[in-house]
Motif scaffolding. Structure first.
Motif, short mmCIF file in Angstrom:
data_model
loop_
_atom_site.label_atom_id
_atom_site.label_comp_id
_atom_site.label_asym_id
_atom_site.label_seq_id
_atom_site.Cartn_x
_atom_site.Cartn_y
_atom_site.Cartn_z
N ARG A 26 37.75 38.58 52.24
CA ARG A 26 38.87 37.70 51.92
C ARG A 26 39.14 37.61 50.43
O ARG A 26 40.22 37.22 50.01
CB ARG A 26 38.64 36.30 52.49
N THR A 27 38.17 37.96 49.62
CA THR A 27 38.35 37.90 48.17
C THR A 27 37.89 39.19 47.51
O THR A 27 37.11 39.95 48.06
CB THR A 27 37.57 36.72 47.55
N ALA A 335 44.07 37.27 51.67
CA ALA A 335 42.80 36.66 52.09
C ALA A 335 42.57 36.81 53.58
O ALA A 335 42.04 35.91 54.24
CB ALA A 335 42.76 35.19 51.68
N GLU A 378 51.52 32.71 48.93
CA GLU A 378 50.20 32.75 49.57
C GLU A 378 49.12 33.10 48.55
O GLU A 378 48.01 32.56 48.59
CB GLU A 378 50.19 33.79 50.71
N LYS A 381 48.33 30.05 46.41
CA LYS A 381 47.49 29.07 47.12
C LYS A 381 46.01 29.39 46.94
O LYS A 381 45.17 28.49 46.87
CB LYS A 381 47.82 29.08 48.62
N GLY A 382 45.70 30.69 46.86
CA GLY A 382 44.30 31.09 46.74
C GLY A 382 43.82 31.21 45.31
O GLY A 382 42.68 31.61 45.07
N THR A 383 44.70 30.89 44.34
CA THR A 383 44.30 30.99 42.93
C THR A 383 44.51 29.67 42.20
O THR A 383 44.74 29.64 40.99
CB THR A 383 45.10 32.10 42.22
N PRO A 410 42.18 36.22 45.91
CA PRO A 410 42.41 36.61 47.31
C PRO A 410 42.68 38.10 47.44
O PRO A 410 43.35 38.70 46.60
CB PRO A 410 43.66 35.80 47.70
#
Length: 479
Positions: A26-27, A335, A378, A381-383, A410
């Motif tokens: 996912r990362t 991700a 998106e 959101k992951g950063t 991500p």
């Protein structure tokens, strides 16, 4: 009771073993320190380097192989800092993308070969108007190969371009030639030089041509005002200083305008009849694009086999436009989660519009605006743990990472219609734009329906075009 605990532990262990690899996927880790060190390389190369005297070597994987160099390795840079170098690259890139989109627009509008304006018979350059911009719109000169032309072979640099079909080289006598690294090609010195007459299939396949004394004349013009005009001929093309292909149709340009970064001409790798792969009846070709800031080399190979560990995707052709290589992309994940997009977002329509092409000359991947916005949101959101900063040129999502040595971001992956997925390395979508630690998300929106997978996302990956089996393969770390 002991039995229950045993089964609980077994179940927990099984679930953990299944989820851990997925969680890890996912990362991706981005090495900040390494990325910043690499961007210092362009400023250590000031002029055309020793590659000027190089001879190609025959690759062990293919008898037909050219050495492949980045623009920086060949030319160096006149820019004083990495930020100005980045802005110049993005400007060239925008011009390139506009030209590719124009090609598709002409097809959609029903403008064909017979509708194109014929060339001026006296090669009047002043009749072809438009701004001259550093680099060309068709093959902005980001990657080059060293190629032998004629007998005996004259070694020259050629721009590689999967978005073009016509091969051409500057030729003497020059009515108007731009400056190049090597001497201008002398047709009189080559025993294999042979003009094409107007009735040949090669001449008839040109978009713009003219006949003079039964000799075929060609013209190729680009969206930034650059162009080449001259005789359409056949010549010998040499690989590795020894292996050669005879009677390849190329343009011998006597009137050429534009700053082609010192290259002698262009090698068209598109899917049309006049492209180099088509003329040599190649069953496949592949390239690996080294880091644009690197002085290392790789190869452009023909008729080799796709690596067994390659992630393959269906190669789709556009019945209205045979130059481009379309990828059957069905989705993008961030991700591990697929973003929500229309099923038609990546499809080629019946009128030739839309679709996703793989292009060597475009740097930054372009996606339809709605798709890009969803992808970017998106990713953001992951950063949230990263410090955001102002956008740079066409990049609207940037981060200040100067105080960090590495970061987890991500994973961004492409998903294909055959169910396979290609996860990208973090350095292929979060890139430095200056030497101060500013990194930007290397995707951009386009108002066009045409999406483009650019060379930033292809770097460090051998991209294989299996023409015989209609597949595109991606083999990471196979340079």
């Amino acid at each position: 009771m002991a039995t229950s605990i045993f089964f609980f532990v077994l179940l927990f262990t099984t679930v953990l073993s299944r989820t851990t690899p997925d969680e890890a996927s996912r990362t991706k880790t981005l090495d900040i320190t390494s990325s910043i060190q690499k961007i210092l390389n362009p400023f250590s190369v000031k002029t055309f380097n020793s590659f000027k005297q190089e001879e190609n070597t025959v690759s062990s994987s293919s008898l037909l192989s050219f050495q492949l160099h980045s623009r920086v390795a060949v030319r160096g840079t006149s820019h004083k800092d990495y930020n100005s170098l980045t802005l110049a690259r993005l400007q060239r890139d925008s011009t390139r993308v506009k030209s590719l989109q124009t090609k598709v627009d002409l097809v959609v509008q029903g403008i064909g070969k017979s509708d194109l304006k014929p060339m001026e018979s006296e090669f009047q350059a002043e009749k072809i108007e438009g701004p001259i911009i550093s680099g060309t719109s068709q093959g902005s000169g980001e990657y080059f190969s060293r190629i032998g032309v004629g007998h005996p072979p004259s070694q020259v640099y050629m721009v590689l371009d999967t978005g073009s079909d016509v091969n051409w080289i500057q030729c003497a006598p020059c009515a108007d030639c731009y400056q190049q690294a090597d001497p201008i090609f002398e047709p009189a010195a080559s025993s294999s030089y042979s003009p094409l007459n107007c009735n040949t299939q090669q001449c008839k396949s040109l978009d713009v041509s003219e006949c003079r004394n039964n000799t075929c004349l060609y013209e190729v013009s680009y969206g930034d005002g650059s162009y080449t005009v001259g005789d359409f001929v056949t010549e010998s093309i040499t690989f590795g200083g020894s292996s050669s292909v005879e009677k390849v149709a190329i343009g011998c340009g006597h009137n050429n305008e534009g700053l082609f970064v010192g290259a002698a001409g262009l090698l068209g790798l598109g899917g049309g009849k006049l492209s180099f792969p088509s003329q040599i009846n190649a069953t496949s070709f592949s390239y690996c694009l080294v880091d644009r800031d690197s002085d290392s080399t790789s190869t452009l190979e023909f008729n080799g086999k796709t690596s067994p560990d390659a992630v393959t995707a269906p190669l789709v052709r556009n019945s209205k436009l045979d130059t481009f290589y379309y990828l059957d992309l069905t989705g993008i994940s961030v991700a591990g989660n697929a973003i929500s997009v229309s099923p038609l977002a990546f499809k080629v329509s019946d009128n030739g519009d839309g679709g996703v092409i793989v292009d060597s000359g475009t740097a930054v991947t372009r996606l339809q605006t709605d798709v890009y916005n969803t992808l970017r949101d998106e990713f953001v959101k992951g950063t949230r743990h990263l410090t955001s900063t102002n956008g740079v040129a066409l990049f609207d999502t940037c981060y200040n990472l100067k105080s960090m040595k590495s970061v987890e971001v991500p994973t961004v992956s492409f998903r294909f219609s055959n169910g396979k997925e290609l996860p990208l390395p973090a350095k292929n979508y979060l890139i430095p734009v200056d030497s101060s630690g500013t990194f930007c998300f290397a995707f951009a929106p386009t108002s066009s329906s045409l999406s483009i997978i650019g060379n930033v996302q292809q770097q460090g990956t051998r991209v294989s075009f299996d023409l015989a089996n209609s597949l595109i393969g991606f083999s990471p770390n196979k340079c």
